[in-house]
Scaffold this motif. Structure first.
Motif, PDB file in Angstrom:
ATOM      1  N   LYS A 226       0.558  -1.125   0.020  1.00 35.28           N
ATOM      2  CA  LYS A 226      -0.060  -0.229  -0.089  1.00 35.28           C
ATOM      3  C   LYS A 226       0.967   1.273   0.066  1.00 35.28           C
ATOM      4  CE  LYS A 226      -3.685  -2.659   2.216  1.00 35.28           C
ATOM      5  NZ  LYS A 226      -4.939  -2.183   3.104  1.00 35.28           N
ATOM      6  N   ALA A 229       1.652   1.736  -3.459  1.00 41.04           N
ATOM      7  CA  ALA A 229       1.278   2.452  -4.299  1.00 41.04           C
ATOM      8  C   ALA A 229       0.766   3.463  -4.050  1.00 41.04           C
ATOM      9  CB  ALA A 229      -0.231   1.394  -4.126  1.00 41.04           C
ATOM     10  N   ALA A 236      -4.897   7.069  -8.584  1.00 41.92           N
ATOM     11  CA  ALA A 236      -5.234   5.653  -7.892  1.00 41.92           C
ATOM     12  C   ALA A 236      -5.250   4.939  -6.592  1.00 41.92           C
ATOM     13  CB  ALA A 236      -4.173   4.545  -9.195  1.00 41.92           C
ATOM     14  N   ALA A 237      -3.897   5.399  -5.896  1.00 45.30           N
ATOM     15  CA  ALA A 237      -4.718   4.019  -4.619  1.00 45.30           C
ATOM     16  C   ALA A 237      -5.332   4.509  -3.999  1.00 45.30           C
ATOM     17  CB  ALA A 237      -3.064   4.694  -3.276  1.00 45.30           C
ATOM     18  N   SER A 240      -8.908   2.714  -5.147  1.00 48.57           N
ATOM     19  CA  SER A 240      -7.921   1.249  -4.865  1.00 48.57           C
ATOM     20  C   SER A 240      -9.039   0.926  -3.267  1.00 48.57           C
ATOM     21  CB  SER A 240      -7.479   0.800  -5.293  1.00 48.57           C
ATOM     22  OG  SER A 240      -6.676   1.763  -4.648  1.00 48.57           O
TER      23      SER A 240
END
Length: 355
Positions: A226, A229, A236-237, A240
């Motif tokens: 994480k 990311a 985008a993290a 998501s």
């Protein structure tokens, strides 16, 4: 009957003679892709392996210049011991840089932790273990405050961490305006000065343990994925489902713990608690981390690279001291190595995007 040949008109091209200009263009067209490939390979080698090549060159040069002084087991331990504190604080800084943030409070936090931990033992008579655990918790708290200021209050990380670091300097000065050098338990100084196994300094083992733990967290856990990311693409993290603010705050907390640990170990090594003793580790940590980001990866921050960066700095300083370099040259070298580190990291990132 012999066929007659008619001479070509003046100025007409000779069909039997190859056109040199066309052949030159064809050759240039063939050479250009080769040149681009060679340039791409050279940039790849420089961006990924330039730091390792530089480290190898330094080792060879210093060994040739002083084979008995530099190339010895005692000096090898000395190099690792000198770089151990930088490695620990730089590893914590790596975590914040992985999530795309900066932490400029680490040097001040390390100095504050070193002073306060010694004060806990000398003035408040706390046991060594209790004082260390309490100070590590305070370091985590400092990092958490940094993370909350950045994620919740939305203050720029540079401003927030620099402000917190300055506050810590003032608080430390209010706590003790003079170094604390008396009433320190012998068990505390033996943490950094001791050699428990095979004559290897304890600092080396502590450094390896910290780096191994953070490497596992960053590369082998869901939380580490994480973090990467978030640093790679924060939007985008977030889309998501990653709790970006929590991940960033965790990274700052780890940085605070590593900074506090560095300050504690420095005080153990010096046998005293001194305000501003660890401030210089800020520049060393940044130089090591950015040098490491240009090692093996395309400008990405990672623990193994940070260790390589630390080794480069430690070997360079050790070599300079062996050859009697003047004291004034050290800050020049520090500034130069930081510029070089950022330049290599930028080159690696640019190449990664171009390819």
């Amino acid at each position: 009957m012999t066929p007659s040949t008619t001479p070509a008109p003046a100025g007409a091209p000779d069909l039997d003679t190859p056109d040199i200009s066309v052949r030159g263009r064809d050759t240039a067209a063939e050479v250009a892709p080769v040149q681009r490939s060679v340039r791409r390979i050279a940039l790849l080698i420089l961006s990924r392996y330039g730091t390792l090549i530089g480290l190898l060159i330094m080792l060879i040069v210093f060994t040739i210049k002083s084979p008995t002084g530099f190339l010895s087991l005692a000096n090898f331990y000395n190099v690792l011991s000198q770089g151990s504190l930088t490695a620990i604080i730089a590893a914590g800084l790596t975590m914040t840089l992985v999530v795309g943030e900066f932490d400029l409070s680490i040097g001040y936090a390390a100095s504050f932790a070193g002073l306060l931990s010694v004060g806990f033992m000398a003035h408040n008579h706390l046991p060594v273990v209790i004082a260390i655990v309490l100070m590590l918790a305070i370091g985590a708290g400092i990092g958490t405050v940094n993370g909350l200021l950045v994620t919740k209050v939305r203050i720029n990380a540079v401003i927030a961490t620099l402000g917190i670091g300055t506050i810590l300097t003032g608080v430390g000065f209010a706590y003790s305006q003079f170094p604390i050098a008396s009433g320190i338990p012998a068990d505390f100084t033996q943490i950094a000065l001791g050699r428990l196994i095979f004559g290897i300094p304890n600092l080396i083992f502590i450094m390896l343990i910290v780096l191994a733990v953070l490497w596992v967290v960053l590369n082998k856990t869901a939380l580490g994925q994480k973090m990467q990311a978030v640093g790679g693409n924060i939007e985008a993290a977030r889309l998501s489902g990653i709790r970006v603010d929590r991940v960033k705050t965790f990274a700052f907390a780890v940085s605070g713990i590593c900074a506090a640990g560095t300050g504690i170990l420095l005080s153990s090594l010096l046998g005293s608690g001194t305000l501003a003793a660890a401030d210089g580790y800020l520049l060393d940590a940044f130089a090591a981390v950015f040098l490491g980001s240009a090692t093996l990866r395309d400008g990405e921050f990672h623990i193994v690279g940070t260790l390589v960066g630390v080794l480069i700095i430690a070997v360079a300083f050790n070599g300079l001291s062996v050859f009697g370099a003047p004291t004034w040259f050290q800050p020049i070298f520090k500034g130069g190595i930081l510029v070089l580190a950022v330049g290599l990291s930028t080159l690696a990132r640019r190449y990664a995007k171009a390819s």
